[in-house]
Structures are given as C-alpha cells and as structure tokens.
Design a protein around this motif. Structure first.
Motif, PDB file in Angstrom:
ATOM      1  N   ALA A  92      -5.900 -27.920   2.599  1.00 55.21           N
ATOM      2  CA  ALA A  92      -5.501 -27.773   4.003  1.00 55.21           C
ATOM      3  C   ALA A  92      -3.999 -27.951   4.206  1.00 55.21           C
ATOM      4  CB  ALA A  92      -6.284 -28.746   4.873  1.00 55.21           C
ATOM      5  N   GLY A  93      -3.252 -28.017   3.112  1.00 51.92           N
ATOM      6  CA  GLY A  93      -1.801 -28.103   3.234  1.00 51.92           C
ATOM      7  C   GLY A  93      -1.153 -26.762   3.493  1.00 51.92           C
ATOM      8  N   SER A  94      -1.927 -25.689   3.417  1.00 53.76           N
ATOM      9  CA  SER A  94      -1.339 -24.351   3.506  1.00 53.76           C
ATOM     10  C   SER A  94      -2.398 -23.353   3.978  1.00 53.76           C
ATOM     11  CB  SER A  94      -0.829 -23.954   2.111  1.00 53.76           C
ATOM     12  OG  SER A  94      -0.380 -22.618   2.084  1.00 53.76           O
ATOM     13  N   GLY A  95      -1.942 -22.164   4.317  1.00 58.67           N
ATOM     14  CA  GLY A  95      -2.806 -21.011   4.514  1.00 58.67           C
ATOM     15  C   GLY A  95      -4.018 -21.235   5.400  1.00 58.67           C
ATOM     16  N   MET A  96      -5.167 -20.790   4.899  1.00 62.42           N
ATOM     17  CA  MET A  96      -6.381 -20.821   5.724  1.00 62.42           C
ATOM     18  C   MET A  96      -6.882 -22.244   5.968  1.00 62.42           C
ATOM     19  SD  MET A  96      -8.808 -18.790   2.986  1.00 62.42           S
ATOM     20  CE  MET A  96      -7.633 -17.526   2.542  1.00 62.42           C
ATOM     21  N   PRO A 150     -12.988 -14.050   2.094  1.00 59.88           N
ATOM     22  CA  PRO A 150     -11.864 -13.302   2.654  1.00 59.88           C
ATOM     23  C   PRO A 150     -11.478 -12.100   1.805  1.00 59.88           C
ATOM     24  CG  PRO A 150     -11.308 -15.641   2.348  1.00 59.88           C
ATOM     25  CD  PRO A 150     -12.575 -15.368   1.601  1.00 59.88           C
ATOM     26  N   VAL A 151     -11.044 -11.046   2.479  1.00 60.72           N
ATOM     27  CA  VAL A 151     -10.257 -10.005   1.830  1.00 60.72           C
ATOM     28  C   VAL A 151      -8.854 -10.608   1.628  1.00 60.72           C
ATOM     29  CG1 VAL A 151      -9.350  -8.979   3.976  1.00 60.72           C
ATOM     30  CG2 VAL A 151      -9.761  -7.504   1.980  1.00 60.72           C
ATOM     31  N   SER A 152      -7.972  -9.918   0.944  1.00 61.24           N
ATOM     32  CA  SER A 152      -6.601 -10.440   0.780  1.00 61.24           C
ATOM     33  C   SER A 152      -6.088 -10.957   2.122  1.00 61.24           C
ATOM     34  CB  SER A 152      -5.664  -9.331   0.300  1.00 61.24           C
ATOM     35  OG  SER A 152      -6.029  -8.917  -0.979  1.00 61.24           O
ATOM     36  N   THR A 153      -5.528 -12.151   2.068  1.00 60.26           N
ATOM     37  CA  THR A 153      -5.127 -12.839   3.305  1.00 60.26           C
ATOM     38  C   THR A 153      -3.625 -13.097   3.272  1.00 60.26           C
ATOM     39  OG1 THR A 153      -7.317 -13.835   3.366  1.00 60.26           O
ATOM     40  CG2 THR A 153      -5.655 -14.858   4.752  1.00 60.26           C
ATOM     41  N   GLU A 154      -3.033 -13.022   4.440  1.00 64.83           N
ATOM     42  CA  GLU A 154      -1.571 -13.184   4.549  1.00 64.83           C
ATOM     43  C   GLU A 154      -1.204 -14.667   4.419  1.00 64.83           C
ATOM     44  OE1 GLU A 154       0.405 -10.560   4.845  1.00 64.83           O
ATOM     45  OE2 GLU A 154      -0.724  -8.949   5.831  1.00 64.83           O
ATOM     46  N   ALA A 166      -6.369  -9.947   6.234  1.00 65.75           N
ATOM     47  CA  ALA A 166      -6.823 -11.088   7.034  1.00 65.75           C
ATOM     48  C   ALA A 166      -5.648 -12.014   7.341  1.00 65.75           C
ATOM     49  CB  ALA A 166      -7.904 -11.853   6.273  1.00 65.75           C
ATOM     50  N   LEU A 167      -5.739 -12.666   8.479  1.00 65.68           N
ATOM     51  CA  LEU A 167      -4.821 -13.755   8.799  1.00 65.68           C
ATOM     52  C   LEU A 167      -5.556 -15.074   8.520  1.00 65.68           C
ATOM     53  CD1 LEU A 167      -3.505 -12.396  12.215  1.00 65.68           C
ATOM     54  CD2 LEU A 167      -2.366 -12.307   9.970  1.00 65.68           C
ATOM     55  N   PRO A 168      -4.830 -16.137   8.215  1.00 62.96           N
ATOM     56  CA  PRO A 168      -5.504 -17.418   7.962  1.00 62.96           C
ATOM     57  C   PRO A 168      -6.453 -17.798   9.104  1.00 62.96           C
ATOM     58  CG  PRO A 168      -3.166 -17.598   7.473  1.00 62.96           C
ATOM     59  CD  PRO A 168      -3.365 -16.223   8.043  1.00 62.96           C
ATOM     60  N   GLU A 169      -6.065 -17.460  10.326  1.00 64.92           N
ATOM     61  CA  GLU A 169      -6.892 -17.811  11.496  1.00 64.92           C
ATOM     62  C   GLU A 169      -8.222 -17.062  11.483  1.00 64.92           C
ATOM     63  OE1 GLU A 169      -3.654 -16.986  11.590  1.00 64.92           O
ATOM     64  OE2 GLU A 169      -2.857 -18.994  12.046  1.00 64.92           O
ATOM     65  N   ASP A 170      -8.241 -15.842  10.921  1.00 70.84           N
ATOM     66  CA  ASP A 170      -9.513 -15.104  10.839  1.00 70.84           C
ATOM     67  C   ASP A 170     -10.513 -15.876   9.985  1.00 70.84           C
ATOM     68  OD1 ASP A 170      -8.611 -12.740  12.241  1.00 70.84           O
ATOM     69  OD2 ASP A 170      -7.562 -12.120  10.417  1.00 70.84           O
ATOM     70  N   ILE A 171     -10.029 -16.426   8.894  1.00 75.54           N
ATOM     71  CA  ILE A 171     -10.915 -17.151   7.981  1.00 75.54           C
ATOM     72  C   ILE A 171     -11.340 -18.478   8.610  1.00 75.54           C
ATOM     73  CG2 ILE A 171     -11.190 -17.944   5.592  1.00 75.54           C
ATOM     74  CD1 ILE A 171     -10.264 -14.891   6.088  1.00 75.54           C
TER      75      ILE A 171
END
Ligand code: ADP
Length: 254
Positions: A13-17, A184-188, A219-224
């Motif tokens: 949870a330090g990064s990304g999704m 997820p598909v590739s996520t930003e 995908a955006l992290p928020e989508d996941i």
C-alpha cells in the motif's frame, strides 16, 4: 460508507493500487493497516489517509515471509483489536524478456511475492478473519494470470498461481471468509515501467497497449481499488472464489 467500522490490511500500500485502496477504503469508513516493504512509502500513504481524516497505521514488512505477514496481522490486532479485510496486494514485476534472458533468481522472487505472499498472508490472517461474522480476503492477481503475451512467462506463472490460490482458499475457508481476486490489465503505476524496462520504445509500447483496450485506456490504480472495495464490502456477500478482471474489456476481445 461501505466499510464503516471495518478493520482492513492492505499490503503493497506504499504505492500504486494499494495506496489508492488505502485512501478509498478509509474514505468508506475502514481503519487501515498500510503495509509495505518500503517503510517510508507506507508511512507516506498512512499520512495521506490521515490528511483526509481517515485512520491508518503504517508497518514495514516483507510479504514473502511468514514473519512479515504475522507482523502485519499483529499490528492490525494490536492497533484495532480485530481484522475484517486482508487485501494481499503487494506485487513485483520483471522486465518483459524472453525465457532465456530472464533472471533465474527473479523467478523465485516473483513466485515468492506474487504467489507465496498471499498464501502466507492467508496463513497469518485467517485465524483473525474467521473470528469476524463477515470477512473478506482479496488477492491482486493479473490478466497475465489467465492470458499470455510473449516475454512475460515468470510473471504470468506467478499470477496464474495467485488465481488458482484464490479458488483453493475460497473453498477451504468457506463459509466464514470470502476469498476473491482482482485481475488488472496493465495499470498506470510505477510497475508498468518495470515491465517495459527492456523495450526499445517504452512509450510506444505503452501507447500500443492502451490502443488495444476496448475502453481506450489502461487501468488507473483507482479502478483496481474500486473493484477491491466491492469485493471487500457486503455488496459481494454471495461472491467467493472469483477473479474479477478489471481490464476495460480486453479479455472479452477475440
Ligand atoms: P502496483 O500498484 O501496480 O502493484 P507498484 O510497484 O506501484 O505496483 O506497487 C507495488 C508495491 O508493493 C510497492 O509499494 C512495493 O514496495 C510493494 N512490495 C513489493 N514487494 C514487496 C514485499 N516483498 N513485501 C511488501 N511489499 C512489497
């Protein structure tokens, strides 16, 4: 408030999704343990959550070890007294490259974090989750766990294991704990650049990926995070053992 008064752990949870998940879960009323290998990153996420009025505590831990997962669960129980949701989200990627060029040691690292990590997370968290009337265990898998593209073999294998682990845990821990996965598909996130590290034209390759998604973007992290929130919430009370693709339609495309 879909997670009002719930106690949640999110690893990676330090990064990304995972970071997006910590912010979203807290916004929905959860008290969150922010776990990451990177202590500073975990603390930064916890600070972001608190800055928005949420409650979060950071813990530095390696999810590829049992002691790391036990520390995470202990932190939740000592801080909050109970655990309702465990999102085993921490993951690592390898630069896409042919089998012969992939690091052999890194195969073990990928399996250790992406597949063994959630298994150890379950081992550490299930006793606490089982004590709650309604609880949920979520794994971050990947579209690469059931579809393949060239030069991604080790990562694909680790995520395929995560998907089957989801099914296996769901039947073992029913009816007390629901176990599901987000794919997820590739996520930003920063991980996207890790995959691309050995490509000649990184931005061109990413643009090509975006163009291949029916909904027109990665995908955006928020989508996941939103998909994980659904699986964690009572809205998914009759759903267990599934892997939910969050992929803009790419797995539907022939
Ligand atoms: P994504 O959000 O796409 O999965 P990121 O690279 O943005 O990718 O985030 C992954 C997170 O997982 C990072 O913050 C990283 O530090 C964390 N992580 C990687 N390996 C471990 C591990 N062994 N234990 C705990 N956290 C880990």
């Amino acid at each position: 408030m879909r997670l009002a008064n719930k106690f949640a752990v999110i690893t990676g949870a330090g990064s990304g999704m995972g970071r997006a998940g910590a912010l979203l879960f807290a916004q929905e009323g959860a008290h969150v343990v922010v776990a990451d290998l990177d202590q500073k990153a975990a603390e930064a996420t916890a600070e972001l959550v608190r800055g928005k009025g949420g409650e979060a505590v950071a813990v530095a831990a390696d999810v590829s070890t049992l002691s790391g997962n036990e520390l995470i669960v202990r932190t939740a129980l000592e801080t909050f007294g109970a655990l309702d949701v465990f999102w085993a989200n921490a993951g690592v990627a390898a630069p896409m490259s042919p089998v012969a060029e992939q690091s052999i040691d890194f195969f073990d690292t990928l399996m250790g974090v992406n597949a063994k990590g959630p298994w150890l997370g379950a081992r550490a968290a299930m006793p606490a989750l089982r004590e709650r009337p309604v609880s949920s265990f979520i794994i971050t898998s990947s579209l690469s766990g059931f579809r393949a593209r060239p030069n991604n073999s080790a990562y694909s294998a680790s995520k395929g294991a995560a998907i089957q682990l989801t099914r296996a845990l769901s039947v073992e821990f029913a009816p007390e704990v629901r176990v599901n996965s987000v794919a997820p598909v590739s996520t930003e996130t920063p991980m996207l650049r890790t995959f691309m590290a050995k490509q000649d034209d990184i931005e061109g390759t990413i643009a090509g990926q975006r163009a291949g998604v029916p909904l027109g973007r990665l995908a955006l992290p928020e989508d996941i995070a939103k998909a994980a929130l659904f699986l964690a919430s009572d809205d998914a009370e009759f759903i267990t053992g599934v892997t939910l693709p969050v992929d803009g339609g790419i797995s539907a495309r022939s």
